[in-house]
Design a protein around this motif. Structure first.
Motif, PDB file in Angstrom:
ATOM      1  N   GLN A 242      46.364  27.194  28.396  1.00 15.49           N
ATOM      2  CA  GLN A 242      46.324  28.064  27.220  1.00 15.49           C
ATOM      3  C   GLN A 242      45.718  29.430  27.521  1.00 15.49           C
ATOM      4  O   GLN A 242      45.744  30.323  26.674  1.00 15.49           O
ATOM      5  CB  GLN A 242      45.546  27.405  26.095  1.00 15.49           C
ATOM      6  CG  GLN A 242      46.229  26.164  25.578  1.00 15.49           C
ATOM      7  CD  GLN A 242      45.436  25.509  24.467  1.00 15.49           C
ATOM      8  OE1 GLN A 242      44.254  25.755  24.282  1.00 15.49           O
ATOM      9  NE2 GLN A 242      46.103  24.673  23.693  1.00 15.49           N
ATOM     10  N   ARG A 243      45.176  29.586  28.699  1.00 12.79           N
ATOM     11  CA  ARG A 243      44.617  30.874  29.139  1.00 12.79           C
ATOM     12  C   ARG A 243      44.548  30.851  30.661  1.00 12.79           C
ATOM     13  O   ARG A 243      44.661  29.809  31.283  1.00 12.79           O
ATOM     14  CB  ARG A 243      43.243  31.108  28.524  1.00 12.79           C
ATOM     15  CG  ARG A 243      42.236  30.072  28.906  1.00 12.79           C
ATOM     16  CD  ARG A 243      40.926  30.283  28.211  1.00 12.79           C
ATOM     17  NE  ARG A 243      40.052  29.170  28.533  1.00 12.79           N
ATOM     18  CZ  ARG A 243      38.997  28.866  27.849  1.00 12.79           C
ATOM     19  NH1 ARG A 243      38.656  29.574  26.802  1.00 12.79           N
ATOM     20  NH2 ARG A 243      38.253  27.856  28.202  1.00 12.79           N
ATOM     21  N   PHE A 244      44.363  32.020  31.263  1.00 13.01           N
ATOM     22  CA  PHE A 244      44.230  32.084  32.712  1.00 13.01           C
ATOM     23  C   PHE A 244      43.298  33.227  33.088  1.00 13.01           C
ATOM     24  O   PHE A 244      42.996  34.099  32.279  1.00 13.01           O
ATOM     25  CB  PHE A 244      45.585  32.211  33.415  1.00 13.01           C
ATOM     26  CG  PHE A 244      46.355  33.472  33.081  1.00 13.01           C
ATOM     27  CD1 PHE A 244      46.190  34.635  33.809  1.00 13.01           C
ATOM     28  CD2 PHE A 244      47.275  33.477  32.042  1.00 13.01           C
ATOM     29  CE1 PHE A 244      46.912  35.783  33.513  1.00 13.01           C
ATOM     30  CE2 PHE A 244      48.008  34.615  31.725  1.00 13.01           C
ATOM     31  CZ  PHE A 244      47.827  35.773  32.473  1.00 13.01           C
ATOM     32  N   THR A 245      42.834  33.186  34.334  1.00  9.88           N
ATOM     33  CA  THR A 245      41.945  34.215  34.857  1.00  9.88           C
ATOM     34  C   THR A 245      42.519  34.698  36.182  1.00  9.88           C
ATOM     35  O   THR A 245      42.941  33.893  37.006  1.00  9.88           O
ATOM     36  CB  THR A 245      40.525  33.650  35.081  1.00  9.88           C
ATOM     37  OG1 THR A 245      40.029  33.162  33.836  1.00  9.88           O
ATOM     38  CG2 THR A 245      39.584  34.704  35.619  1.00  9.88           C
ATOM     39  N   ILE A 246      42.523  36.014  36.362  1.00  3.22           N
ATOM     40  CA  ILE A 246      42.959  36.622  37.619  1.00  3.22           C
ATOM     41  C   ILE A 246      41.726  37.222  38.278  1.00  3.22           C
ATOM     42  O   ILE A 246      40.987  37.981  37.655  1.00  3.22           O
ATOM     43  CB  ILE A 246      43.987  37.757  37.372  1.00  3.22           C
ATOM     44  CG1 ILE A 246      45.197  37.259  36.570  1.00  3.22           C
ATOM     45  CG2 ILE A 246      44.393  38.408  38.682  1.00  3.22           C
ATOM     46  CD1 ILE A 246      46.135  36.373  37.306  1.00  3.22           C
ATOM     47  N   THR A 247      41.518  36.895  39.561  1.00  4.40           N
ATOM     48  CA  THR A 247      40.377  37.438  40.307  1.00  4.40           C
ATOM     49  C   THR A 247      40.880  38.049  41.600  1.00  4.40           C
ATOM     50  O   THR A 247      41.569  37.388  42.375  1.00  4.40           O
ATOM     51  CB  THR A 247      39.336  36.342  40.606  1.00  4.40           C
ATOM     52  OG1 THR A 247      38.875  35.806  39.374  1.00  4.40           O
ATOM     53  CG2 THR A 247      38.163  36.904  41.387  1.00  4.40           C
ATOM     54  N   LYS A 248      40.527  39.305  41.788  1.00  4.00           N
ATOM     55  CA  LYS A 248      40.870  40.010  43.026  1.00  4.00           C
ATOM     56  C   LYS A 248      39.635  40.795  43.442  1.00  4.00           C
ATOM     57  O   LYS A 248      39.227  41.728  42.749  1.00  4.00           O
ATOM     58  CB  LYS A 248      42.052  40.944  42.827  1.00  4.00           C
ATOM     59  CG  LYS A 248      42.431  41.663  44.101  1.00  4.00           C
ATOM     60  CD  LYS A 248      43.650  42.505  43.945  1.00  4.00           C
ATOM     61  CE  LYS A 248      43.824  43.252  45.251  1.00  4.00           C
ATOM     62  NZ  LYS A 248      45.132  43.679  45.505  1.00  4.00           N
ATOM     63  N   GLY A 249      39.041  40.386  44.558  1.00  6.28           N
ATOM     64  CA  GLY A 249      37.807  41.042  45.005  1.00  6.28           C
ATOM     65  C   GLY A 249      36.715  40.877  43.968  1.00  6.28           C
ATOM     66  O   GLY A 249      36.424  39.771  43.528  1.00  6.28           O
ATOM     67  N   ASP A 250      36.133  41.995  43.548  1.00  2.42           N
ATOM     68  CA  ASP A 250      35.060  41.980  42.553  1.00  2.42           C
ATOM     69  C   ASP A 250      35.577  42.106  41.128  1.00  2.42           C
ATOM     70  O   ASP A 250      34.798  42.171  40.189  1.00  2.42           O
ATOM     71  CB  ASP A 250      34.075  43.121  42.826  1.00  2.42           C
ATOM     72  CG  ASP A 250      33.339  42.946  44.138  1.00  2.42           C
ATOM     73  OD1 ASP A 250      33.250  41.787  44.608  1.00  2.42           O
ATOM     74  OD2 ASP A 250      32.863  43.947  44.698  1.00  2.42           O
ATOM     75  N   THR A 251      36.890  42.156  40.949  1.00  4.16           N
ATOM     76  CA  THR A 251      37.470  42.344  39.623  1.00  4.16           C
ATOM     77  C   THR A 251      38.021  41.034  39.083  1.00  4.16           C
ATOM     78  O   THR A 251      38.762  40.333  39.764  1.00  4.16           O
ATOM     79  CB  THR A 251      38.607  43.387  39.684  1.00  4.16           C
ATOM     80  OG1 THR A 251      38.100  44.592  40.247  1.00  4.16           O
ATOM     81  CG2 THR A 251      39.171  43.662  38.309  1.00  4.16           C
ATOM     82  N   THR A 252      37.652  40.723  37.848  1.00  2.02           N
ATOM     83  CA  THR A 252      38.139  39.517  37.179  1.00  2.02           C
ATOM     84  C   THR A 252      38.648  39.896  35.798  1.00  2.02           C
ATOM     85  O   THR A 252      37.983  40.625  35.068  1.00  2.02           O
ATOM     86  CB  THR A 252      37.012  38.468  37.045  1.00  2.02           C
ATOM     87  OG1 THR A 252      36.594  38.098  38.364  1.00  2.02           O
ATOM     88  CG2 THR A 252      37.486  37.232  36.307  1.00  2.02           C
ATOM     89  N   VAL A 253      39.831  39.412  35.454  1.00  2.00           N
ATOM     90  CA  VAL A 253      40.411  39.630  34.128  1.00  2.00           C
ATOM     91  C   VAL A 253      40.694  38.276  33.500  1.00  2.00           C
ATOM     92  O   VAL A 253      41.397  37.451  34.089  1.00  2.00           O
ATOM     93  CB  VAL A 253      41.713  40.461  34.205  1.00  2.00           C
ATOM     94  CG1 VAL A 253      42.334  40.622  32.826  1.00  2.00           C
ATOM     95  CG2 VAL A 253      41.455  41.821  34.841  1.00  2.00           C
ATOM     96  N   HIS A 254      40.126  38.039  32.328  1.00  2.00           N
ATOM     97  CA  HIS A 254      40.370  36.819  31.562  1.00  2.00           C
ATOM     98  C   HIS A 254      41.453  37.117  30.529  1.00  2.00           C
ATOM     99  O   HIS A 254      41.332  38.080  29.769  1.00  2.00           O
ATOM    100  CB  HIS A 254      39.101  36.363  30.848  1.00  2.00           C
ATOM    101  CG  HIS A 254      37.955  36.127  31.773  1.00  2.00           C
ATOM    102  ND1 HIS A 254      37.840  34.986  32.535  1.00  2.00           N
ATOM    103  CD2 HIS A 254      36.876  36.886  32.080  1.00  2.00           C
ATOM    104  CE1 HIS A 254      36.740  35.059  33.262  1.00  2.00           C
ATOM    105  NE2 HIS A 254      36.140  36.198  33.004  1.00  2.00           N
TER     106      HIS A 254
END
Length: 116
Positions: free
Chosen positions: A50-62
């Protein structure tokens, strides 16, 4: 000492029942909103259906909770706190789009292995 012996099975049963999303390293295609490819990316995608999180390096987007009035016709999506359009295109494809930058990234993840 006896108290510790009795607490270990309880602690194991509690941690065994908790659900943690597992991350997959996914390849991404960076493009304009019209689909012109401008680059490539890799990021960790943590999928919770129902949701996801993207993490690249020090950046995270929920993504936040994804919505669709009819998942058979409309892609589940939402607007993130950062102003991105977040979409779950399939079990293995996720997208973040930024209209202000005329940019989007579509990540394709390795196919999930069946869990026992």
């Amino acid at each position: 000492m006896r108290a510790i012996i009795y607490l270990i099975p309880i602690a194991l049963s509690v941690t065994g029942c908790s659900h943690k999303p597992y991350g997959r390293l996914c390849s991404g295609e960076v493009s304009t909103l019209t689909g012109q490819v401008t680059g490539h990316s890799q990021a960790w995608v943590f999928d919770e259906i129902q949701r996801f999180t993207i993490t690249k390096g020090d950046t995270t987007v929920h993504s936040g909770y994804l919505h669709s009035t009819n998942p058979a016709l409309y892609v589940p999506s939402t607007t993130t706190k950062d102003g991105f359009l977040a979409q779950r295109l399939s079990n293995d494809r996720f997208r973040l789009a930024d209209a202000h930058q005329d940019s989007m990234v579509t990540w394709t993840c390795p196919v999930s292995a069946a869990k026992p």
